[in-house]
Design an enzyme around this catalytic site. Structure first.
Site, PDB file in Angstrom:
ATOM      1  CD1 TRP A 141      -3.371   0.780  -0.015  1.00  0.00           C
ATOM      2  CD2 TRP A 141      -1.758  -0.656   0.551  1.00  0.00           C
ATOM      3  NE1 TRP A 141      -3.896  -0.078   0.956  1.00  0.00           N
ATOM      4  CE2 TRP A 141      -3.004  -0.854   1.491  1.00  0.00           C
ATOM      5  CE3 TRP A 141      -0.698  -1.792   0.650  1.00  0.00           C
ATOM      6  CZ2 TRP A 141      -3.199  -1.929   2.342  1.00  0.00           C
ATOM      7  CZ3 TRP A 141      -1.015  -2.758   1.696  1.00  0.00           C
ATOM      8  CH2 TRP A 141      -1.919  -2.698   2.756  1.00  0.00           C
ATOM      9  CG  ASP A 222       0.898  -5.833  -2.802  1.00  0.00           C
ATOM     10  OD1 ASP A 222      -0.013  -6.850  -2.989  1.00  0.00           O
ATOM     11  OD2 ASP A 222       0.503  -4.655  -2.511  1.00  0.00           O
ATOM     12  CE  LYS A 258      -8.683  -5.074  -1.405  1.00  0.00           C
ATOM     13  NZ  LYS A 258      -8.736  -3.717  -1.003  1.00  0.00           N
TER      14      LYS A 258
HETATM   15  C1  PLP Z   1      -1.938  -2.829  -3.496  1.00  0.00           C
HETATM   16  C2  PLP Z   1      -2.525  -3.389  -2.241  1.00  0.00           C
HETATM   17  N1  PLP Z   1      -1.905  -4.394  -1.687  1.00  0.00           N
HETATM   18  C3  PLP Z   1      -2.287  -5.033  -0.416  1.00  0.00           C
HETATM   19  C4  PLP Z   1      -3.413  -4.661  -0.050  1.00  0.00           C
HETATM   20  C5  PLP Z   1      -3.764  -5.840   1.278  1.00  0.00           C
HETATM   21  O1  PLP Z   1      -5.005  -5.818   1.590  1.00  0.00           O
HETATM   22  P1  PLP Z   1      -5.582  -7.081   2.682  1.00  0.00           P
HETATM   23  O2  PLP Z   1      -4.304  -6.915   3.834  1.00  0.00           O
HETATM   24  O3  PLP Z   1      -6.698  -6.615   2.998  1.00  0.00           O
HETATM   25  O4  PLP Z   1      -5.090  -8.199   1.950  1.00  0.00           O
HETATM   26  C6  PLP Z   1      -4.378  -3.771  -0.460  1.00  0.00           C
HETATM   27  C7  PLP Z   1      -5.641  -3.523   0.155  1.00  0.00           C
HETATM   28  O5  PLP Z   1      -6.208  -2.720  -0.139  1.00  0.00           O
HETATM   29  C8  PLP Z   1      -3.710  -3.327  -1.750  1.00  0.00           C
HETATM   30  O6  PLP Z   1      -4.776  -2.097  -2.247  1.00  0.00           O
END
Ligand code: PLP
Length: 426
Positions: A141, A222, A258
């Site tokens: 990411w 993560d 999500k």
């Molecule tokens: C792999 C991964 N980690 C962390 C996140 C963090 O998302 P958020 O800060 O919206 O919870 C995302 C969001 O797309 C992600 O794809």
């Protein structure tokens, strides 16, 4: 004074325009496109079959309960957030029967969604962990390297994805982690790896665990897609639970963006599993030192929604049903896109293209093999640009498409665009 001289006099006039975020910039470009056939597959957010954002029924119900409860106030939360939320979040990821939780070896702090949880974890490691190198999968990411770099860690890649097989480069992964200095931090996507949709099998996770434990590498999970990948909250947490079951230490960043559709509420948690309750308690005290000057304490509303849902058996069950429905719709989109491409004879065309240009046989079966929100199509930057220009289909330039942004009506349009892109650009 004229507007232009205002501009020249600005103490910020030297500030250069920063580039759009590569992921969020896709939506910016999509919004500017007036063509009604446009399709946004860049966005990492769930859409219904009608292409609309979804607020889960269970979330609406929980919110209604919160609104009806006149005893609720808007006081500050403690620095580490809502206690019920933290306890339930730890159980959700580590399992209700987790020994680590029973032995009070886990500290959990509420943070600003997954990103905030990663950042707080990274800041803590930079201050209190002896090894400052974090290995992240290649690719990963796009925000990961920035989060860790800014926290003061030094970021190195480990091999993860093999473009030839469109699957895991397991050998490369083992070699790179095997060569990492003892004690290094390793970022692992708990499930539904973003952007590739490629996860290790349970057997491979076990080998990764053994290697990492034998070298004293510190796992930082993560977990942004628990339940969203397979439809099962437990199945999607297996990797994490394997590492916790061996009694060793690890970090885990959770996001409810999500799996509960709470994107803008920014609800997440960072857990640190320690060897003893005493260490966990001291670690928690230092997490407070990280959080307090950063944002003081987290917001109350989203975490309250999550806590209500996770603590009530009926609401929890309702959530799992809605979560499964989202996961199933994504899986069905994979199948429909795969079928549409097969019907167009893409398997043969792609095989032909790949044999000539990258010397690898291939087909579109990776679309149904990959898991989670994204498909890593294998389309190159030029093909992506072509699809945006000619078909008004938006995605990140690495060829990642969000299956959650697709619906049955748009599948033929996407299949046409992929067909044309592969046929006209090698
Ligand atoms: C792999 C991964 N980690 C962390 C996140 C963090 O998302 P958020 O800060 O919206 O919870 C995302 C969001 O797309 C992600 O794809």
């Amino acid at each position: 004074m004229s507007a232009s001289s205002d501009h020249q006099d600005s103490v910020f006039s030297h500030v250069v325009q920063a580039p759009e975020d590569p992921i969020l910039g896709v939506t910016v470009a999509y919004n500017k496109d007036p063509n009604p056939i446009k399709l946004n597959l860049g966005v990492g957010a769930y859409r219904t079959e009608e292409g609309k954002p979804l607020v889960l029924n269970v979330v609406r119900r929980a919110e209604q309960m919160l609104v009806n409860d006149q005893s609720r106030v808007k006081e500050y939360l403690p620095i580490i957030g809502l206690s019920d939320f933290n306890k339930s979040s730890a159980k959700l990821i580590f399992g209700a029967d987790s020994t680590a939780i029973q032995e009070n070896r886990v500290t959990t702090v509420q943070c600003l969604s997954g990103t905030g949880s990663l950042r707080v974890g990274a800041e803590f490691l930079a201050r209190h962990y002896h090894e400052h190198t974090i290995y992240i999968p290649q690719p990963t990411w796009g925000n990961h390297p920035k989060i860790f770099n800014l926290a003061g860690l030094s970021v190195k890649p480990y091999r993860y994805y093999n473009p030839q097989t469109r699957g895991l480069d397991f050998q490369g992964l083992l070699e790179d982690l095997g060569a990492a200095p003892s004690g290094a931090i390793v970022l692992l996507h708990a499930c539904a790896h973003n952007p590739t949709g490629v996860d290790p099998t349970l057997d491979q996770w076990e080998q990764i665990r053994q290697l990492m434990r034998s070298k004293g590498l510190l796992p930082f999970f993560d977990s942004a897609y628990q339940g969203f990948a397979s439809g099962s909250l437990d199945a999607d947490a297996q990797s994490v639970r394997m590492f916790v079951a061996d009694g060793g230490e690890c970090l885990a960043a959770q996001s409810y963006a999500k799996n509960m559709g709470l994107y803008g509420e920014r609800v997440g948690a960072l857990s640190i599993v320690c060897k003893t309750a005493d260490v966990a308690s001291r670690v928690e005290s230092q997490l407070k030192m990280v959080i307090r000057p950063m944002y003081s304490n987290p917001p109350i509303h989203g975490a309250s929604i999550v806590a209500v849902i996770l603590k009530d058996r009926d609401l929890y069950n309702e959530w799992t049903v809605e979560l499964k429905a989202m996961a199933d719709r994504i899986i069905s989109m994979r199948k429909q896109l795969f079928d549409a491409l097969q019907a167009k004879g893409m398997a043969y065309k792609l095989l032909f293209t790949l044999v000539i240009h990258v010397c690898t046989p291939g087909d579109w079966s990776h679309i149904i093999k990959q898991i989670g929100m994204f498909t890593f199509t294998g389309l190159n930057t030029e093909q992506v640009a072509f699809m945006t220009r000619e078909y008004h289909i938006y995605m990140t330039s690495d060829g990642r498409i969000s299956m959650a942004g697709l619906n049955s009506r748009k599948v033929p349009h996407l299949a046409d665009a992929i067909h044309a892109a592969v046929a006209s650009i090698a």
